[in-house]
Design a protein around this motif. Structure first.
Motif, PDB file in Angstrom:
ATOM      1  N   ASP A   1       1.158  -1.169  -0.535  1.00  0.00           N
ATOM      2  CA  ASP A   1       0.138  -0.260  -0.204  1.00  0.00           C
ATOM      3  C   ASP A   1       0.935   1.635   0.104  1.00  0.00           C
ATOM      4  OD1 ASP A   1      -1.506   2.043   0.394  1.00  0.00           O
ATOM      5  OD2 ASP A   1      -2.794   0.900   2.440  1.00  0.00           O
ATOM      6  N   GLN A   2       0.568   1.456  -1.112  1.00  0.00           N
ATOM      7  CA  GLN A   2       1.556   3.078  -1.067  1.00  0.00           C
ATOM      8  C   GLN A   2       1.718   4.437   0.438  1.00  0.00           C
ATOM      9  OE1 GLN A   2       0.467   6.211  -4.542  1.00  0.00           O
ATOM     10  NE2 GLN A   2       2.293   7.291  -4.945  1.00  0.00           N
ATOM     11  N   ASP A   3       0.504   4.065   0.688  1.00  0.00           N
ATOM     12  CA  ASP A   3       0.291   5.096   1.925  1.00  0.00           C
ATOM     13  C   ASP A   3       1.141   4.734   3.180  1.00  0.00           C
ATOM     14  OD1 ASP A   3      -1.830   6.677   0.695  1.00  0.00           O
ATOM     15  OD2 ASP A   3      -3.381   5.989   1.278  1.00  0.00           O
ATOM     16  N   GLN A   4       1.116   3.601   3.117  1.00  0.00           N
ATOM     17  CA  GLN A   4       1.853   2.607   4.001  1.00  0.00           C
ATOM     18  C   GLN A   4       3.023   2.995   3.932  1.00  0.00           C
ATOM     19  OE1 GLN A   4       0.387  -1.155   4.866  1.00  0.00           O
ATOM     20  NE2 GLN A   4      -1.216  -0.521   6.222  1.00  0.00           N
ATOM     21  N   LEU A   5       4.272   3.270   2.777  1.00  0.00           N
ATOM     22  CA  LEU A   5       5.865   3.134   2.830  1.00  0.00           C
ATOM     23  C   LEU A   5       6.417   3.860   4.130  1.00  0.00           C
ATOM     24  CD1 LEU A   5       6.105   3.685  -1.128  1.00  0.00           C
ATOM     25  CD2 LEU A   5       6.377   1.466   0.579  1.00  0.00           C
ATOM     26  N   ARG A   6       5.793   4.803   4.332  1.00  0.00           N
ATOM     27  CA  ARG A   6       6.595   6.160   5.445  1.00  0.00           C
ATOM     28  C   ARG A   6       6.588   5.005   6.491  1.00  0.00           C
ATOM     29  NH1 ARG A   6       6.777  10.734   5.020  1.00  0.00           N
ATOM     30  NH2 ARG A   6       6.023  11.869   3.693  1.00  0.00           N
ATOM     31  N   ASP A   7       5.396   4.600   6.716  1.00  0.00           N
ATOM     32  CA  ASP A   7       4.972   3.574   8.383  1.00  0.00           C
ATOM     33  C   ASP A   7       6.093   2.530   8.104  1.00  0.00           C
ATOM     34  OD1 ASP A   7       3.185   5.237   9.157  1.00  0.00           O
ATOM     35  OD2 ASP A   7       2.024   3.967   8.408  1.00  0.00           O
TER      36      ASP A   7
ATOM     37  N   LYS B   1       9.348   1.367  11.010  1.00  0.00           N
ATOM     38  CA  LYS B   1       9.909   0.518  11.793  1.00  0.00           C
ATOM     39  C   LYS B   1      10.963   0.254  10.887  1.00  0.00           C
ATOM     40  CE  LYS B   1       5.493  -1.267  12.964  1.00  0.00           C
ATOM     41  NZ  LYS B   1       4.903  -1.719  14.101  1.00  0.00           N
ATOM     42  N   CYS B   2      11.490   0.495  10.364  1.00  0.00           N
ATOM     43  CA  CYS B   2      12.955  -0.223   9.539  1.00  0.00           C
ATOM     44  C   CYS B   2      14.096   1.074  10.354  1.00  0.00           C
ATOM     45  CB  CYS B   2      13.232  -0.341   8.015  1.00  0.00           C
ATOM     46  SG  CYS B   2      11.844  -1.586   7.781  1.00  0.00           S
ATOM     47  N   LYS B   3      13.546   1.713  10.590  1.00  0.00           N
ATOM     48  CA  LYS B   3      14.852   2.904  11.239  1.00  0.00           C
ATOM     49  C   LYS B   3      16.024   2.156  12.379  1.00  0.00           C
ATOM     50  CE  LYS B   3      13.787   7.421   9.844  1.00  0.00           C
ATOM     51  NZ  LYS B   3      13.656   8.847  10.590  1.00  0.00           N
ATOM     52  N   ILE B   4      16.825   2.422  12.687  1.00  0.00           N
ATOM     53  CA  ILE B   4      17.708   1.857  13.604  1.00  0.00           C
ATOM     54  C   ILE B   4      18.366   2.431  14.412  1.00  0.00           C
ATOM     55  CG2 ILE B   4      19.651   0.620  14.130  1.00  0.00           C
ATOM     56  CD1 ILE B   4      19.678  -0.586  11.645  1.00  0.00           C
ATOM     57  N   PRO B   5      17.741   2.493  16.363  1.00  0.00           N
ATOM     58  CA  PRO B   5      18.230   3.880  17.137  1.00  0.00           C
ATOM     59  C   PRO B   5      19.876   3.735  16.681  1.00  0.00           C
ATOM     60  CG  PRO B   5      17.114   2.189  18.217  1.00  0.00           C
ATOM     61  CD  PRO B   5      17.094   1.222  16.330  1.00  0.00           C
ATOM     62  N   PRO B   6      19.938   5.690  17.163  1.00  0.00           N
ATOM     63  CA  PRO B   6      21.443   5.360  17.304  1.00  0.00           C
ATOM     64  C   PRO B   6      21.852   4.296  18.598  1.00  0.00           C
ATOM     65  CG  PRO B   6      20.064   7.777  17.084  1.00  0.00           C
ATOM     66  CD  PRO B   6      18.869   6.634  17.086  1.00  0.00           C
ATOM     67  N   ILE B   7      23.409   3.915  18.221  1.00  0.00           N
ATOM     68  CA  ILE B   7      24.232   3.456  18.833  1.00  0.00           C
ATOM     69  C   ILE B   7      24.032   3.605  20.591  1.00  0.00           C
ATOM     70  CG2 ILE B   7      26.141   2.077  19.828  1.00  0.00           C
ATOM     71  CD1 ILE B   7      27.243   2.121  16.942  1.00  0.00           C
ATOM     72  N   GLY B   8      24.311   4.493  20.809  1.00  0.00           N
ATOM     73  CA  GLY B   8      23.992   5.229  22.057  1.00  0.00           C
ATOM     74  C   GLY B   8      23.081   5.444  22.926  1.00  0.00           C
TER      75      GLY B   8
ATOM     76  N   ASP C   1      10.597  -6.559  17.785  1.00  0.00           N
ATOM     77  CA  ASP C   1      11.681  -5.613  17.169  1.00  0.00           C
ATOM     78  C   ASP C   1      12.609  -5.714  17.347  1.00  0.00           C
ATOM     79  OD1 ASP C   1       9.039  -5.208  15.677  1.00  0.00           O
ATOM     80  OD2 ASP C   1       9.337  -3.676  15.811  1.00  0.00           O
ATOM     81  N   ILE C   2      12.791  -4.790  18.344  1.00  0.00           N
ATOM     82  CA  ILE C   2      14.450  -4.772  18.936  1.00  0.00           C
ATOM     83  C   ILE C   2      14.903  -5.868  18.959  1.00  0.00           C
ATOM     84  CG2 ILE C   2      15.577  -4.076  20.929  1.00  0.00           C
ATOM     85  CD1 ILE C   2      13.414  -1.842  21.765  1.00  0.00           C
TER      86      ILE C   2
END
Length: 96
Positions: free
Chosen positions: A41-47, A51-58, A76-77
């Motif tokens: 779904d094109q509208d869910q690409l941003r979501d 979800k795939c973003k990785i938090p900064p290491i620290g 997820d973590i």
């Protein structure tokens, strides 16, 4: 009206490999399957990208869990950690 994109169309929009996008979309439940057709779904690409973003290491390394993390975020973590461990194990085997 829902606009469904093929994996190829969505990968071009996001500028990522098709296989990587399909894997991420499948892992996070963003694939739409109608018969043999697989779409996103094109509208869910941003979501999906969020979800795939990785938090900064620290940011989370000194804490066990982010305070406001719900159960799905915790899973997820854990899943990302397991994948990282498996990747490191495979790299170690290749060097030996």
């Amino acid at each position: 009206m829902v606009k469904l994109l093929t994996i190829e169309q969505a990968s071009e929009i996001l500028n990522v490999p098709k296989a990587s996008l399909r894997t991420a979309a499948e892992e996070h439940g963003y694939l739409v399957r109608i018969g043999r057709a697989v779409r996103i779904d094109q509208d869910q690409l941003r979501d999906l990208v969020e979800k795939c973003k990785i938090p900064p290491i620290g940011e989370t390394s000194s804490k066990k869990w982010p305070r406001n993390a719900d159960l799905s975020e915790q899973r997820d973590i854990v899943d990302r950690c397991k994948k990282a461990v498996e990747k490191l194990k495979l790299q170690g085997r290749k060097k030996s």
